[in-house]
Design a protein around this motif. Structure first.
Motif, PDB file in Angstrom:
ATOM      1  N   LEU A 118       0.821  -1.211   0.000  1.00 56.63           N
ATOM      2  CA  LEU A 118       0.000   0.000   0.000  1.00 56.63           C
ATOM      3  C   LEU A 118       0.855   1.261   0.000  1.00 56.63           C
ATOM      4  O   LEU A 118       0.551   2.231  -0.712  1.00 56.63           O
ATOM      5  CB  LEU A 118      -0.947   0.013   1.216  1.00 56.63           C
ATOM      6  N   ILE A 119       1.917   1.242   0.767  1.00 59.90           N
ATOM      7  CA  ILE A 119       2.827   2.406   0.796  1.00 59.90           C
ATOM      8  C   ILE A 119       3.432   2.633  -0.577  1.00 59.90           C
ATOM      9  O   ILE A 119       3.476   3.755  -1.082  1.00 59.90           O
ATOM     10  CB  ILE A 119       3.923   2.202   1.860  1.00 59.90           C
ATOM     11  N   THR A 120       3.874   1.571  -1.212  1.00 58.69           N
ATOM     12  CA  THR A 120       4.451   1.651  -2.559  1.00 58.69           C
ATOM     13  C   THR A 120       3.402   2.118  -3.571  1.00 58.69           C
ATOM     14  O   THR A 120       3.684   2.976  -4.418  1.00 58.69           O
ATOM     15  CB  THR A 120       5.030   0.298  -2.995  1.00 58.69           C
ATOM     16  N   ALA A 121       2.210   1.575  -3.478  1.00 54.45           N
ATOM     17  CA  ALA A 121       1.138   1.922  -4.421  1.00 54.45           C
ATOM     18  C   ALA A 121       0.734   3.387  -4.296  1.00 54.45           C
ATOM     19  O   ALA A 121       0.424   4.039  -5.287  1.00 54.45           O
ATOM     20  CB  ALA A 121      -0.062   1.020  -4.205  1.00 54.45           C
ATOM     21  N   LEU A 122       0.748   3.905  -3.080  1.00 52.49           N
ATOM     22  CA  LEU A 122       0.352   5.302  -2.860  1.00 52.49           C
ATOM     23  C   LEU A 122       1.379   6.281  -3.426  1.00 52.49           C
ATOM     24  O   LEU A 122       1.049   7.425  -3.763  1.00 52.49           O
ATOM     25  CB  LEU A 122       0.133   5.575  -1.373  1.00 52.49           C
ATOM     26  N   LYS A 123       2.623   5.841  -3.538  1.00 43.69           N
ATOM     27  CA  LYS A 123       3.672   6.708  -4.073  1.00 43.69           C
ATOM     28  C   LYS A 123       3.566   6.868  -5.584  1.00 43.69           C
ATOM     29  O   LYS A 123       4.144   7.793  -6.144  1.00 43.69           O
ATOM     30  CB  LYS A 123       5.063   6.156  -3.708  1.00 43.69           C
ATOM     31  N   LYS A 124       2.862   5.953  -6.235  1.00 47.17           N
ATOM     32  CA  LYS A 124       2.762   5.975  -7.707  1.00 47.17           C
ATOM     33  C   LYS A 124       1.718   6.946  -8.195  1.00 47.17           C
ATOM     34  O   LYS A 124       0.837   7.372  -7.624  1.00 47.17           O
ATOM     35  CB  LYS A 124       2.436   4.583  -8.246  1.00 47.17           C
TER      36      LYS A 124
END
Length: 124
Positions: A118-124
C-alpha cells in the motif's frame, strides 16, 4: 487483447467494463457505445458484445433504454464492487490461502507485506 483462455470473451469484456467503472471512466448515467461500435473497438463479433451487455443488464449494471442505447445505472459502481468482492472471496482467496499455508507465511507476515504494498502503491 483477450488473454484468459479459460474465460469466455464476453466475460472478459464485462471485466474490462467493470475496470472502467471502478476507474471512473464510465459513470452512472453515462451511455455506453452501441453494440456495433463496441464490437469494432474491441475487435469481436457484435453478438459477443450483445451477450456482454445482456449479462451486465441482468446484473443491473446497465439498463437498455429502447431506441436510445445502454446506460450505466446509478447503482453500478457499488454493484461492481460487490460482485468483485464476492468473486475474490469465493474464487481467489481459497487458492491464495492454500499457497500461503504451504509456504508457511503467517498472517502477520502477510499483513506486513500488504502494508508495504500500500505504501508503494500510494507513491505511484
Amino acid at each position: 487483447m483477450f488473454k484468459e483462455n479459460n474465460k469466455a470473451i464476453y466475460l472478459q469484456i464485462a471485466e474490462r467494463i467493470y475496470d472502467d467503472i471502478q476507474a471512473g471512466n464510465i459513470r452512472p448515467g453515462d451511455r455506453l457505445p452501441s453494440v456495433r461500435d463496441y464490437a469494432v473497438l474491441v475487435q469481436v463479433n457484435p453478438n459477443t458484445v450483445m451477450r456482454t451487455y445482456e449479462t451486465l443488464t441482468r446484473e443491473e449494471i446497465i439498463v437498455n433504454r429502447r431506441g436510445i442505447g445502454f446506460f450505466l445505472t446509478e447503482e453500478a459502481p457499488e454493484k461492481v464492487r460487490n460482485i468483485r468482492i464476492t468473486r475474490l472471496k469465493e474464487n481467489d482467496l481459497p487458492e491464495i490461502f492454500r499457497r500461503l499455508s504451504l509456504l508457511g507465511i503467517t498472517p502477520d507476515e502477510l499483513t506486513e507485506a500488504y502494508k508495504k504494498y500500500l505504501i508503494t502503491a500510494l507513491k505511484k
